[in-house]
Motif scaffolding. Structure first.
Motif, PDB file in Angstrom:
ATOM      1  N   ALA A  12      10.926 -44.867  53.463  1.00  0.00           N
ATOM      2  CA  ALA A  12      12.182 -45.610  53.331  1.00  0.00           C
ATOM      3  C   ALA A  12      13.014 -44.998  52.204  1.00  0.00           C
ATOM      4  CB  ALA A  12      11.880 -47.073  53.045  1.00  0.00           C
ATOM      5  N   PRO A  13      14.339 -45.078  52.305  1.00  0.00           N
ATOM      6  CA  PRO A  13      15.213 -44.442  51.307  1.00  0.00           C
ATOM      7  C   PRO A  13      15.094 -45.080  49.927  1.00  0.00           C
ATOM      8  CG  PRO A  13      16.502 -45.636  52.963  1.00  0.00           C
ATOM      9  CD  PRO A  13      15.081 -45.708  53.383  1.00  0.00           C
ATOM     10  N   ALA A  14      14.911 -44.238  48.911  1.00  0.00           N
ATOM     11  CA  ALA A  14      14.717 -44.694  47.530  1.00  0.00           C
ATOM     12  C   ALA A  14      15.915 -45.479  47.001  1.00  0.00           C
ATOM     13  CB  ALA A  14      14.431 -43.494  46.626  1.00  0.00           C
ATOM     14  N   GLU A  15      17.090 -45.275  47.563  1.00  0.00           N
ATOM     15  CA  GLU A  15      18.261 -46.020  47.083  1.00  0.00           C
ATOM     16  C   GLU A  15      18.276 -47.465  47.574  1.00  0.00           C
ATOM     17  OE1 GLU A  15      19.660 -43.684  50.718  1.00  0.00           O
ATOM     18  OE2 GLU A  15      18.507 -43.203  48.913  1.00  0.00           O
ATOM     19  N   ARG A  16      17.331 -47.838  48.446  1.00  0.00           N
ATOM     20  CA  ARG A  16      17.274 -49.204  48.975  1.00  0.00           C
ATOM     21  C   ARG A  16      15.946 -49.911  48.689  1.00  0.00           C
ATOM     22  NH1 ARG A  16      19.963 -48.079  54.917  1.00  0.00           N
ATOM     23  NH2 ARG A  16      22.004 -47.495  54.114  1.00  0.00           N
ATOM     24  N   PHE A  17      14.960 -49.170  48.185  1.00  0.00           N
ATOM     25  CA  PHE A  17      13.615 -49.703  47.978  1.00  0.00           C
ATOM     26  C   PHE A  17      13.045 -49.189  46.659  1.00  0.00           C
ATOM     27  CE2 PHE A  17      14.419 -49.545  52.481  1.00  0.00           C
ATOM     28  CZ  PHE A  17      13.841 -50.702  52.985  1.00  0.00           C
ATOM     29  N   SER A  18      12.167 -49.985  46.052  1.00  0.00           N
ATOM     30  CA  SER A  18      11.401 -49.559  44.883  1.00  0.00           C
ATOM     31  C   SER A  18       9.956 -49.405  45.316  1.00  0.00           C
ATOM     32  CB  SER A  18      11.479 -50.616  43.775  1.00  0.00           C
ATOM     33  OG  SER A  18      12.795 -50.770  43.319  1.00  0.00           O
ATOM     34  N   GLY A  19       9.313 -48.329  44.894  1.00  0.00           N
ATOM     35  CA  GLY A  19       7.930 -48.072  45.271  1.00  0.00           C
ATOM     36  C   GLY A  19       7.845 -47.354  46.603  1.00  0.00           C
ATOM     37  N   ASP A  20       6.631 -47.239  47.092  1.00  0.00           N
ATOM     38  CA  ASP A  20       6.396 -46.517  48.339  1.00  0.00           C
ATOM     39  C   ASP A  20       6.471 -47.467  49.529  1.00  0.00           C
ATOM     40  OD1 ASP A  20       6.019 -43.991  47.159  1.00  0.00           O
ATOM     41  OD2 ASP A  20       3.932 -44.484  46.691  1.00  0.00           O
ATOM     42  N   VAL A  21       7.466 -47.219  50.383  1.00  0.00           N
ATOM     43  CA  VAL A  21       7.713 -48.050  51.554  1.00  0.00           C
ATOM     44  C   VAL A  21       7.876 -47.111  52.751  1.00  0.00           C
ATOM     45  CG1 VAL A  21       9.242 -49.762  52.607  1.00  0.00           C
ATOM     46  CG2 VAL A  21       8.881 -49.773  50.125  1.00  0.00           C
ATOM     47  N   TYR A  22       7.220 -47.471  53.856  1.00  0.00           N
ATOM     48  CA  TYR A  22       7.243 -46.632  55.046  1.00  0.00           C
ATOM     49  C   TYR A  22       7.703 -47.447  56.240  1.00  0.00           C
ATOM     50  CZ  TYR A  22       4.539 -43.720  51.961  1.00  0.00           C
ATOM     51  OH  TYR A  22       4.139 -42.968  50.887  1.00  0.00           O
ATOM     52  N   VAL A 123      15.763 -54.885  42.621  1.00  0.00           N
ATOM     53  CA  VAL A 123      15.110 -56.025  41.973  1.00  0.00           C
ATOM     54  C   VAL A 123      14.494 -55.469  40.685  1.00  0.00           C
ATOM     55  CG1 VAL A 123      13.215 -57.685  42.171  1.00  0.00           C
ATOM     56  CG2 VAL A 123      14.643 -57.162  44.169  1.00  0.00           C
ATOM     57  N   THR A 124      14.803 -56.089  39.558  1.00  0.00           N
ATOM     58  CA  THR A 124      14.280 -55.577  38.293  1.00  0.00           C
ATOM     59  C   THR A 124      12.788 -55.867  38.168  1.00  0.00           C
ATOM     60  OG1 THR A 124      14.681 -57.606  37.036  1.00  0.00           O
ATOM     61  CG2 THR A 124      16.518 -55.997  37.178  1.00  0.00           C
ATOM     62  N   ASP A 125      12.120 -55.149  37.285  1.00  0.00           N
ATOM     63  CA  ASP A 125      10.708 -55.406  37.039  1.00  0.00           C
ATOM     64  C   ASP A 125      10.505 -56.831  36.526  1.00  0.00           C
ATOM     65  OD1 ASP A 125      10.056 -52.846  37.868  1.00  0.00           O
ATOM     66  OD2 ASP A 125       9.927 -52.039  35.830  1.00  0.00           O
ATOM     67  N   GLN A 126      11.449 -57.326  35.713  1.00  0.00           N
ATOM     68  CA  GLN A 126      11.342 -58.699  35.205  1.00  0.00           C
ATOM     69  C   GLN A 126      11.466 -59.718  36.339  1.00  0.00           C
ATOM     70  OE1 GLN A 126      13.931 -59.755  31.935  1.00  0.00           O
ATOM     71  NE2 GLN A 126      13.530 -61.931  32.200  1.00  0.00           N
ATOM     72  N   GLN A 127      12.433 -59.528  37.237  1.00  0.00           N
ATOM     73  CA  GLN A 127      12.583 -60.435  38.379  1.00  0.00           C
ATOM     74  C   GLN A 127      11.324 -60.423  39.244  1.00  0.00           C
ATOM     75  OE1 GLN A 127      16.147 -58.554  39.882  1.00  0.00           O
ATOM     76  NE2 GLN A 127      17.421 -60.310  39.304  1.00  0.00           N
ATOM     77  N   TYR A 128      10.762 -59.246  39.443  1.00  0.00           N
ATOM     78  CA  TYR A 128       9.550 -59.121  40.246  1.00  0.00           C
ATOM     79  C   TYR A 128       8.375 -59.831  39.568  1.00  0.00           C
ATOM     80  CZ  TYR A 128       5.746 -56.923  42.882  1.00  0.00           C
ATOM     81  OH  TYR A 128       4.632 -56.704  43.644  1.00  0.00           O
TER      82      TYR A 128
END
Length: 136
Positions: A12-22, A123-128
């Motif tokens: 998945a595109p890094a500009e729309r997701f954080s971490g590894d998403v497929y 989504v920020t690390d704090q929000q997560y």
């Protein structure tokens, strides 16, 4: 009838997701249908950016444990076999917990100009972390 063979897995595109998403596309948008469907797999800690859908979204959880949250702070913990409906225009995010992967089938009906998704900030690390703490 059309038999559609397995589609290639894409990161998945890094500009729309954080971490590894497929993701694997199940049904790309094509006229006359406006349905888009994809199998999306999140590794532990991975998540979408904040986003909304012009006509809403349905998430059917196929595996693992995840979180779906809205801007007002509502967070639900989801697992395989559960469904979440996100209404039209609601800013939300979804992804895996910090210890489990999560996979879902995402269903979106487009608005005639693509899939109707408006992508927003990460989504920020704090929000997560707050979402995780509220759903332990």
């Amino acid at each position: 009838m059309e038999h559609v063979t397995i589609t290639p897995t894409m990161q998945a595109p890094a500009e729309r997701f954080s971490g590894d998403v497929y993701l694997n596309m199940i049904e790309p948008p094509s006229e006359p249908s406006r349905l888009t469907a994809a199998l999306v797999r999140f590794t532990p800690g991975a998540r979408t950016n904040w986003h909304s859908h012009a006509l809403g979204q349905v998430l059917y959880i196929t595996d693992g444990v995840g979180l779906v949250g809205t801007r007002d702070g509502t967070v639900v913990r989801v697992s395989a076999g559960e469904t979440v409906r996100c209404p039209a225009g609601e800013e939300h995010r979804h992804g895996a917990t910090d210890t489990n992967l999560m996979a879902h089938i995402a269903l979106v009906v487009g608005d005639g100009n693509g899939d109707g998704t408006t992508w927003l900030e990460p989504v920020t690390d704090q929000q997560y972390a707050e979402a995780l703490a509220s759903r332990r």
